[in-house]
Design a protein around this motif. Structure first.
Motif, PDB file in Angstrom:
ATOM      1  N   GLY A 253       4.867  15.770  14.801  1.00 30.83           N
ATOM      2  CA  GLY A 253       3.714  16.562  14.392  1.00 30.83           C
ATOM      3  C   GLY A 253       3.217  16.173  13.012  1.00 30.83           C
ATOM      4  N   PHE A 254       1.905  16.174  12.847  1.00 39.40           N
ATOM      5  CA  PHE A 254       1.311  15.898  11.540  1.00 39.40           C
ATOM      6  C   PHE A 254       0.044  16.722  11.390  1.00 39.40           C
ATOM      7  CE2 PHE A 254      -0.307  12.659  14.440  1.00 39.40           C
ATOM      8  CZ  PHE A 254      -1.663  12.619  14.178  1.00 39.40           C
ATOM      9  N   TRP A 255      -0.381  16.854  10.127  1.00 38.08           N
ATOM     10  CA  TRP A 255      -1.496  17.729   9.789  1.00 38.08           C
ATOM     11  C   TRP A 255      -2.389  17.081   8.749  1.00 38.08           C
ATOM     12  CZ3 TRP A 255       3.638  18.914   9.877  1.00 38.08           C
ATOM     13  CH2 TRP A 255       4.060  19.760  10.903  1.00 38.08           C
ATOM     14  N   ALA A 256      -3.639  17.535   8.700  1.00 43.19           N
ATOM     15  CA  ALA A 256      -4.578  17.071   7.684  1.00 43.19           C
ATOM     16  C   ALA A 256      -4.364  17.786   6.354  1.00 43.19           C
ATOM     17  CB  ALA A 256      -6.017  17.277   8.152  1.00 43.19           C
TER      18      ALA A 256
ATOM     19  N   GLY B 188      -2.601  17.385  14.165  1.00 46.73           N
ATOM     20  CA  GLY B 188      -2.994  16.164  14.859  1.00 46.73           C
ATOM     21  C   GLY B 188      -4.156  15.431  14.222  1.00 46.73           C
ATOM     22  N   GLU B 189      -4.550  15.852  13.013  1.00 45.20           N
ATOM     23  CA  GLU B 189      -5.672  15.210  12.320  1.00 45.20           C
ATOM     24  C   GLU B 189      -5.226  14.710  10.955  1.00 45.20           C
ATOM     25  OE1 GLU B 189      -9.349  17.389  12.281  1.00 45.20           O
ATOM     26  OE2 GLU B 189      -8.762  18.509  14.078  1.00 45.20           O
ATOM     27  N   ILE B 190      -6.035  13.831  10.365  1.00 46.72           N
ATOM     28  CA  ILE B 190      -5.812  13.362   9.000  1.00 46.72           C
ATOM     29  C   ILE B 190      -6.965  13.867   8.141  1.00 46.72           C
ATOM     30  CG2 ILE B 190      -4.576  11.326   9.822  1.00 46.72           C
ATOM     31  CD1 ILE B 190      -7.090   9.672   9.045  1.00 46.72           C
ATOM     32  N   ASN B 191      -6.802  13.773   6.818  1.00 47.12           N
ATOM     33  CA  ASN B 191      -7.888  14.166   5.927  1.00 47.12           C
ATOM     34  C   ASN B 191      -8.535  12.925   5.320  1.00 47.12           C
ATOM     35  OD1 ASN B 191      -6.858  13.593   3.125  1.00 47.12           O
ATOM     36  ND2 ASN B 191      -5.229  14.979   3.806  1.00 47.12           N
TER      37      ASN B 191
ATOM     38  N   VAL C   5      -2.278  12.278   5.226  1.00 44.38           N
ATOM     39  CA  VAL C   5      -1.620  12.955   6.341  1.00 44.38           C
ATOM     40  C   VAL C   5      -0.327  13.585   5.828  1.00 44.38           C
ATOM     41  CG1 VAL C   5      -0.297  10.921   7.126  1.00 44.38           C
ATOM     42  CG2 VAL C   5      -0.917  12.704   8.768  1.00 44.38           C
ATOM     43  N   TYR C   6       0.023  14.725   6.404  1.00 43.89           N
ATOM     44  CA  TYR C   6       1.250  15.450   6.067  1.00 43.89           C
ATOM     45  C   TYR C   6       2.129  15.542   7.299  1.00 43.89           C
ATOM     46  CZ  TYR C   6      -1.384  17.077   2.002  1.00 43.89           C
ATOM     47  OH  TYR C   6      -2.122  17.144   0.846  1.00 43.89           O
TER      48      TYR C   6
END
Length: 99
Positions: free
Chosen positions: A59-62, A70-73, A81-82
């Motif tokens: 799992g990853f987050w913006a 599921g998104e990046i910043n 990405v986190y």
């Protein structure tokens, strides 16, 4: 060009990320406060890391508060990405410094 390799005997897993940089991870058996670690990486490394997160269903987050799963910043003229390491620490990859 950086390569990612994992190895190591004993309690540590050594991850060599290139240019003489190695990170050591270990499972801990005591209570601790989760930490945040940010790494400035080039675009190629970011792309490879993001591909690995997706391939391994990690799992990853913006955002740092786990916003936008599921998104990046695209902050600070770059990408970020986190995600969490196995011990629950928040890892951040960025392609452009915040400062």
């Amino acid at each position: 060009m950086s390569t990612i390799r994992g190895s190591g005997p004993g309690i540590f897993t050594n991850v060599t990320i290139g240019d003489g940089v190695m990170l050591q991870f270990a499972e801990v058996t005591w209570e601790y406060s989760p930490q945040h670690y940010a790494y400035l990486v080039d675009d190629g490394h970011f792309d490879r890391a993001l591909r690995t997160l997706r391939e391994r269903s990690i799992g990853f987050w913006a955002g740092p508060q786990r916003q936008q799963p599921g998104e990046i910043n695209h902050g600070h003229d770059g990408r970020g990405v986190y995600f969490l390491d196995p011990s629950g620490h928040c890892l951040e990859l960025i392609t452009h410094p915040y400062l």
